[in-house]
Design a protein around this motif. Structure first.
Motif, PDB file in Angstrom:
ATOM      1  N   ASP A   1      32.354  -1.553 -31.167  1.00 23.11           N
ATOM      2  CA  ASP A   1      30.903  -1.770 -31.156  1.00 23.11           C
ATOM      3  C   ASP A   1      30.664  -3.238 -31.488  1.00 23.11           C
ATOM      4  N   ASN A   2      29.557  -3.777 -31.057  1.00 21.43           N
ATOM      5  CA  ASN A   2      29.388  -5.223 -31.098  1.00 21.43           C
ATOM      6  C   ASN A   2      28.989  -5.759 -32.469  1.00 21.43           C
ATOM      7  N   ALA A   3      29.218  -7.066 -32.628  1.00 23.08           N
ATOM      8  CA  ALA A   3      28.939  -7.776 -33.875  1.00 23.08           C
ATOM      9  C   ALA A   3      27.788  -8.753 -33.660  1.00 23.08           C
ATOM     10  N   HIS A   4      27.145  -9.151 -34.765  1.00 19.23           N
ATOM     11  CA  HIS A   4      26.045 -10.106 -34.694  1.00 19.23           C
ATOM     12  C   HIS A   4      26.605 -11.525 -34.587  1.00 19.23           C
ATOM     13  N   GLY A   5      26.362 -12.154 -33.433  1.00 16.18           N
ATOM     14  CA  GLY A   5      26.796 -13.529 -33.257  1.00 16.18           C
ATOM     15  C   GLY A   5      25.901 -14.500 -34.010  1.00 16.18           C
ATOM     16  N   THR A   6      26.428 -15.697 -34.264  1.00 18.77           N
ATOM     17  CA  THR A   6      25.647 -16.736 -34.921  1.00 18.77           C
ATOM     18  C   THR A   6      24.510 -17.172 -34.008  1.00 18.77           C
ATOM     19  N   HIS A   7      23.277 -17.045 -34.497  1.00 21.75           N
ATOM     20  CA  HIS A   7      22.107 -17.369 -33.686  1.00 21.75           C
ATOM     21  C   HIS A   7      21.870 -18.874 -33.718  1.00 21.75           C
ATOM     22  N   PRO A   8      21.749 -19.531 -32.552  1.00 15.68           N
ATOM     23  CA  PRO A   8      21.601 -20.989 -32.542  1.00 15.68           C
ATOM     24  C   PRO A   8      20.339 -21.477 -33.237  1.00 15.68           C
ATOM     25  N   ASN A   9      19.295 -20.674 -33.261  1.00 18.82           N
ATOM     26  CA  ASN A   9      18.045 -21.061 -33.910  1.00 18.82           C
ATOM     27  C   ASN A   9      17.946 -20.585 -35.358  1.00 18.82           C
ATOM     28  N   HIS A  10      18.864 -19.708 -35.744  1.00 18.33           N
ATOM     29  CA  HIS A  10      18.849 -19.172 -37.112  1.00 18.33           C
ATOM     30  C   HIS A  10      20.275 -19.066 -37.656  1.00 18.33           C
ATOM     31  N   PRO A  11      21.020 -20.171 -37.703  1.00 17.71           N
ATOM     32  CA  PRO A  11      22.387 -20.108 -38.232  1.00 17.71           C
ATOM     33  C   PRO A  11      22.436 -19.699 -39.696  1.00 17.71           C
TER      34      PRO A  11
END
Length: 413
Positions: free
Chosen positions: A291-301
């Motif tokens: 199941d997928n993981a939360h990637g680092t958000h470019p606007n909310h690192p």
């Protein structure tokens, strides 16, 4: 390309019922034999088989000699959406709409002003009993937003009311759900996204599609399974696709049911083995909860862990959590990393920021039903539970590779 097939398969898999139909058709073409839970089983030690429960969960397995262990990959077939209630027809302002309730936990704002469809299954009575039919509307529906002039708080933490804000419009005037389902006795119908996924970016290295969580896991595991169905001697390769993960798995076809335990037990017993043989096989088995993981958000690192970011493009995420919302521990991580390092599968560790709540997966749920060594892995993605989600093309390729080497080469020593 694999990504083109994935986008096509996601578009066809508008509900878990449509997904399982597609998967079963692929397995049929590969020579897998469909079994039924109510029947006695006569399975061969080199046979390929699958079982469907409740039209929305499926377990496929491939034997390579007498069963001594199981290699299991377990994604889920469902995604957050809207479910249509009984007696759903409503009319207001000269427009027909459908009464719905929320399934799972979608990002509600992302469902407005989108291209949607009605899909699911309906049951009919005939002389032989009940028969199910897959349903997919030949028209689109839309959930209209409220004009900014009438809802000045829409950009200021507006609180959505699903009974008011998430009802899809099907057309002008009065309508009747029977126009779609006829004289069905009952139905499970959903409002689902009907937009075709696409790649984007300067090198088309990213893609957006509905239901990335978790149909990327379903189709990566399926491809790895069918291309490497015969693994190590004595190891039974198992593909377990579960419905209802998004609502806690507490159904007869969910990961919290006896489905996996029942099927693994019957594999051993149908080969003439004993309960002792079954327990010994479990001690040598492994579960990949996919199941997928939360990637680092470019606007909310700042929402990512400060020392271990989970980046799109950095390969398969191996998911960890102190309270075991993810089932990976030190020994299972060692096995997975060694397998991936040997095969050249790109991978990364993934942790949730300590002041945020982690979501659960099938891994810990299954471990409470079938207690075997397990790890949680998946793609890094953005916009999880949005109507349209984002991931990396190469990460999906790495996921197929990971599932292929797992089914082909993995064996607990």
């Amino acid at each position: 390309m694999a990504i083109d097939n994935l986008i096509k398969n996601i578009h066809q898999s508008k509900t878990p019922y449509h997904c399982i139909k597609l998967v079963s058709e692929i397995l049929d073409k590969k020579g897998f034999v469909k079994l039924y839970e109510k029947d006695g089983w006569k399975i061969k030690q080199d046979g390929n088989y699958y079982i469907i429960r409740a039209d929305s969960s499926l377990i496929a397995f491939s034997l390579n000699g007498a069963a001594e262990a199981f290699n299991i990959a377990a994604p889920h077939t469902d995604s957050s959406c809207l479910k249509i209630k009984g007696n759903p027809d409503m009319t207001a302002g000269g427009l027909h709409k459908l009464n719905c309730e929320v399934y799972g936990s979608p990002i509600m704002s992302s469902w407005q002003d989108r291209k949607l469809k009605i899909a699911g299954r309906a049951f009919y009575k005939d002389k032989k009993g009940f028969s199910a039919k897959l349903i997919e509307s030949d028209y689109n529906v839309v959930i209209p937003n409220i004009s900014l002039h009438l809802n000045r708080e829409v950009n200021n933490a507006y609180k959505f009311n699903p009974q008011k804000d998430l009802l899809p419009v099907t057309g002008m005037g009065k309508g009747d759900i029977k126009d779609l389902i006829g004289e069905a006795i009952s139905y499970d119908l959903f409002v689902v996204v009907d937009e075709l996924g696409y790649t984007f970016g300067r090198g088309n290295e990213l893609f957006v599609a509905p239901r990335i969580d978790d149909l990327t896991g379903v189709f990566a595991a399926l491809e790895g399974f069918i291309t490497n169905s015969k693994g190590q001697a004595g190891v039974v390769n198992v593909l377990a696709l579960f419905d209802n993960e998004e609502i806690g798995s507490l159904t007869r076809q969910g990961a919290a049911s006896t489905f996996l335990f029942d099927m693994l037990t019957r594999i051993i017993l149908s080969q003439g083995g004993s309960q002792e043989d079954f327990r010994r096989a479990l001690a040598s088995s492994f579960l990949m909860s996919l199941d997928n993981a939360h990637g680092t958000h470019p606007n909310h690192p700042d929402l990512s862990d400060p020392t271990t970011n989970t980046n799109l493009g950095d390969g398969i995420a191996i998911k960890h959590h102190a309270n075991y919302h993810y089932t990976t521990d030190a020994i299972s991580a060692a096995y997975v990393k060694d397998l991936f390092n040997t095969a050249g599968v790109k991978h990364q560790d993934s942790y949730v920021k300590s002041d945020l709540r982690a979501g659960g997966t099938l891994g810990s749920i299954n471990s409470g039903r079938v207690s075997i060594m397990a790890a949680d892995i998946g793609l890094a993605q953005l916009a999880m539970h949005s109507a349209m989600e984002m991931a990396n093309v190469n990460d999906y390729q790495e996921c197929i590779k990971a599932m292929s080497v797992f089914y082909k080469n993995f064996k607990i020593q």
